[in-house]
Design an enzyme around this catalytic site. Structure first.
Site, PDB file in Angstrom:
ATOM      1  N   ARG A 176       0.821  -1.220   0.000  1.00  0.00           N
ATOM      2  CA  ARG A 176       0.000   0.000   0.000  1.00  0.00           C
ATOM      3  C   ARG A 176       0.855   1.271   0.000  1.00  0.00           C
ATOM      4  O   ARG A 176       0.408   2.324  -0.460  1.00  0.00           O
ATOM      5  CB  ARG A 176      -0.890   0.017   1.244  1.00  0.00           C
ATOM      6  N   ASP A 225     -15.171  10.888   7.660  1.00  0.00           N
ATOM      7  CA  ASP A 225     -14.182   9.818   7.505  1.00  0.00           C
ATOM      8  C   ASP A 225     -12.854  10.346   8.033  1.00  0.00           C
ATOM      9  O   ASP A 225     -12.638  11.561   8.105  1.00  0.00           O
ATOM     10  CB  ASP A 225     -14.052   9.405   6.034  1.00  0.00           C
TER      11      ASP A 225
HETATM   12  C1  LIG Z   1     -14.826  -0.088   4.020  1.00  0.00           C
HETATM   13  S1  LIG Z   1     -15.099   1.626   4.219  1.00  0.00           S
HETATM   14  C2  LIG Z   1     -16.811   1.671   4.672  1.00  0.00           C
HETATM   15  C3  LIG Z   1     -17.607   2.593   3.789  1.00  0.00           C
HETATM   16  C4  LIG Z   1     -19.109   2.583   4.023  1.00  0.00           C
HETATM   17  N1  LIG Z   1     -19.453   2.857   5.394  1.00  0.00           N
HETATM   18  C5  LIG Z   1     -19.709   1.283   3.565  1.00  0.00           C
HETATM   19  O1  LIG Z   1     -20.083   0.447   4.376  1.00  0.00           O
HETATM   20  O2  LIG Z   1     -19.800   1.085   2.339  1.00  0.00           O
HETATM   21  C6  LIG Z   1     -14.298   1.921   5.806  1.00  0.00           C
HETATM   22  C7  LIG Z   1     -14.003   3.399   6.037  1.00  0.00           C
HETATM   23  O3  LIG Z   1     -13.713   3.595   7.431  1.00  0.00           O
HETATM   24  C8  LIG Z   1     -12.781   4.643   7.523  1.00  0.00           C
HETATM   25  N2  LIG Z   1     -12.112   4.605   8.846  1.00  0.00           N
HETATM   26  C9  LIG Z   1     -11.221   3.703   9.307  1.00  0.00           C
HETATM   27  N3  LIG Z   1     -10.804   4.041  10.531  1.00  0.00           N
HETATM   28  C10 LIG Z   1     -11.461   5.192  10.858  1.00  0.00           C
HETATM   29  C11 LIG Z   1     -11.452   6.030  11.996  1.00  0.00           C
HETATM   30  N4  LIG Z   1     -10.673   5.793  13.085  1.00  0.00           N
HETATM   31  N5  LIG Z   1     -12.247   7.116  12.001  1.00  0.00           N
HETATM   32  C12 LIG Z   1     -13.038   7.394  10.925  1.00  0.00           C
HETATM   33  N6  LIG Z   1     -13.087   6.635   9.812  1.00  0.00           N
HETATM   34  C13 LIG Z   1     -12.300   5.548   9.780  1.00  0.00           C
HETATM   35  C14 LIG Z   1     -11.835   4.384   6.366  1.00  0.00           C
HETATM   36  O4  LIG Z   1     -11.097   5.538   6.019  1.00  0.00           O
HETATM   37  C15 LIG Z   1     -12.780   3.920   5.283  1.00  0.00           C
HETATM   38  O5  LIG Z   1     -13.128   4.959   4.421  1.00  0.00           O
END
Ligand SMILES: C[S@@+](CC[C@H](N)C(=O)[O-])C[C@H]1O[C@@H](n2cnc3c(N)ncnc32)[C@H](O)[C@@H]1O
Length: 305
Positions: free
Chosen positions: A50, A158
């Site tokens: 990555r 996010d």
């Molecule tokens: C797989 S995506 C989920 C997107 C959407 N909620 C869905 O279910 O389709 C996970 C997201 O969580 C965010 N994320 C991970 N850790 C986080 C944190 N500590 N605070 C806020 N967002 C976070 C990532 O940046 C990513 O965009």
């Protein structure tokens, strides 16, 4: 940022530089402490792949050199590190049963509230590239719930600033519209033949506010929220972080408010008094609940006190 996590490899002190394995482990530790994201040793190779593009952009030839740079300029580089290591996969109408529940909630609770000049707040927490928040806006708009009808807002947040840029633009390639029926595209998006991209239409854009927000830090928002979608985010956190996050969601959810989580996520048993299951990975905030004190129940995962 907690700089104590990073061993000061070449910061002018008399300590041996980190080797590649140690540098990768230090980055994994940092991302866990900063963002709650767990990357176990078996997935450390993923960190290397990555970061490959980032290393090329910075003209660095090793993860150890990247680690040193991060140590020297944490405020500038940490967002890039987090952006590289988050997984932003999402799609429109993902796990569609939650959007059916949203529509039902809107009809039964939110429409009467708006009609009585009340306030309606929704939150897409961990919105990635924005499809979840825009889908919420589409569902509400179908029912006539738009900002010109009253005080209604969707907050989309996010931790990843790069993902948020795409999310806020609301502009997607054909491939990213997977799951969005053609008639829905015609209704809610406009097509730019020059770029081959679809953009969310203006009325929907007025519904959603995008903000950077780290879910493992105290919330800068107080609510109360009527609906929170936090789906496929907690899966990256350890049990204790998940539990604390759900406890804090409970604190900002209105009584009877809807919480939807991802298909492989669960709410810890300790929080059962706070939430009532109302469907597949969907919960309502119970009206009279006392938040259990983990020091007296002694039931926190990992023996945390
Ligand atoms: C797989 S995506 C989920 C997107 C959407 N909620 C869905 O279910 O389709 C996970 C997201 O969580 C965010 N994320 C991970 N850790 C986080 C944190 N500590 N605070 C806020 N967002 C976070 C990532 O940046 C990513 O965009």
């Amino acid at each position: 940022m907690d700089q104590g996590i990073i061993r000061p490899a070449t910061a002018g002190r008399d300590v041996p530089p980190l080797d590649e394995g140690e540098a990768i482990a230090a980055l994994a530790d940092l991302v866990r402490r900063e963002a709650g994201i767990e990357i176990g040793a078996s997935r450390h190779a993923m960190i290397r792949s990555r970061l490959a593009r980032r290393l090329r952009a910075l003209h660095l030839d090793s993860i150890a050199a990247y680690h040193d740079l991060l140590l020297a300029a944490p405020a500038q580089e940490l967002p890039h590190l987090i952006s590289c290591l988050t997984t932003n996969v999402s799609s429109f109408f993902r796990e569609p049963h939650h959007f059916d529940m949203l529509a039902e909630t809107a009809r039964k609770t939110l429409m009467p509230r708006l009609a009585a000049n009340g306030r309606v707040r929704l939150w897409s927490a961990g919105c990635a590239l924005g499809q979840e928040a825009w889908t919420m806006a589409m569902v509400l708009a179908d029912l006539g719930l738009t900002p010109d009808r009253g005080d209604i807002r969707i907050l989309a947040t996010d931790i990843d600033p790069v993902a948020l840029q795409t999310a806020a633009l609301g502009r997607y390639t054909e491939a990213m519209l997977d799951g969005l029926p053609r008639e829905r595209r015609q209704k809610s998006m406009s097509f730019d033949a020059q770029t081959d991209e679809w953009t969310v239409t203006e009325p929907l854009r007025r519904q959603v506010t995008f903000r950077e927000l780290n879910l493992v830090r105290p919330f800068p928002v107080r609510g109360p929220f009527d609906v929170i979608f936090c789906r496929n985010v907690m899966i990256y956190f350890d049990d204790r972080t998940q539990l604390e996050l759900c406890r804090r969601f409970a604190a900002v959810l209105a009584e009877g408010g809807l919480l939807c989580i991802g298909h492989s996520e669960r709410i810890a048993e300790e929080l059962a008094p706070l939430f009532t299951g109302v469907g597949l990975t969907a919960y309502r905030r119970t009206s009279v609940a006392v938040i259990p004190d983990p020091r007296t129940t002694g039931r926190m995962p990992h023996g945390a006190a």
